[in-house]
Design an enzyme around this catalytic site. Structure first.
Site, PDB file in Angstrom:
ATOM      1  N   ASP A  29       0.743  -1.102  -0.005  1.00 26.49           N
ATOM      2  CA  ASP A  29      -0.014   0.124  -0.036  1.00 26.49           C
ATOM      3  C   ASP A  29       1.001   1.467  -0.132  1.00 26.49           C
ATOM      4  OD1 ASP A  29      -1.637   2.185   1.036  1.00 26.49           O
ATOM      5  OD2 ASP A  29      -3.139   0.762   1.323  1.00 26.49           O
ATOM      6  N   HIS A  93     -10.284  -5.582  -2.325  1.00 24.46           N
ATOM      7  CA  HIS A  93      -8.999  -5.646  -1.671  1.00 24.46           C
ATOM      8  C   HIS A  93      -9.119  -6.228  -0.412  1.00 24.46           C
ATOM      9  CE1 HIS A  93      -9.974  -1.458  -1.767  1.00 24.46           C
ATOM     10  NE2 HIS A  93      -9.111  -1.455  -0.486  1.00 24.46           N
TER      11      HIS A  93
END
Ligand code: 5GP
Length: 132
Positions: A29, A93
């Protein structure tokens, strides 16, 4: 229009890649809440995770397990937690969050700064530990 995550899978947008197989993809991320914060996604684009076909949802969970095991082995966590929210990017996700100590903040609203060189290093460490 393709989601930002589809563009990442297709290589149109760069990422710190961890692993992929025929159906799933894992990468760091870009705004982590802990060092080694990973996103795992199906390559096919569906917004809401609970709209995924059963087989794809269970496959995503098993793929997440493989990546979480690699995070634990490579980063010395006490465990890896999961957050599923999906309010920002409309492409299903799971967030895999390495947990290093019990009182560690566990919310997507608390980002930390991780330098680019460290992101490269984290991606290498985790990806090396992924069992093929
Ligand atoms: P959610 O949709 O679950 O709220 O969060 C989406 C996550 O995607 C956020 O944590 C955000 O930092 C991450 N993200 C958004 N755009 C990008 C990007 O271009 N690259 C990467 N690696 N992560 C992104």
């Amino acid at each position: 229009m393709a989601s930002i995550f589809t563009k990442i899978i297709q290589g149109e947008i760069p990422c710190y890649k961890i692993a992929e197989d025929e159906r799933f993809f894992a990468f760091l991320d870009i705004n982590p809440i802990a060092e080694g914060h990973v996103l795992v996604i199906p390559k096919s684009e569906t917004d809401y995770i609970f709209d995924l076909e059963d087989d794809l949802l269970s496959g995503l969970t098993l793929f997440a397990k493989k990546i979480a095991t690699a995070i634990d082995l490579s980063l010395g966590t006490i465990r890896t937690g999961i957050i599923v929210e999906g309010l920002e990017v409309p492409h299903a996700h799971m967030h895999l969050i390495p947990i290093y100590f019990e009182e560690q903040p566990f919310t997507l609203s608390r980002k930390i700064e991780v330098k680019q060189e460290r992101m490269v290093e984290l991606a290498k460490l985790i990806s090396k530990a992924v069992k093929q």
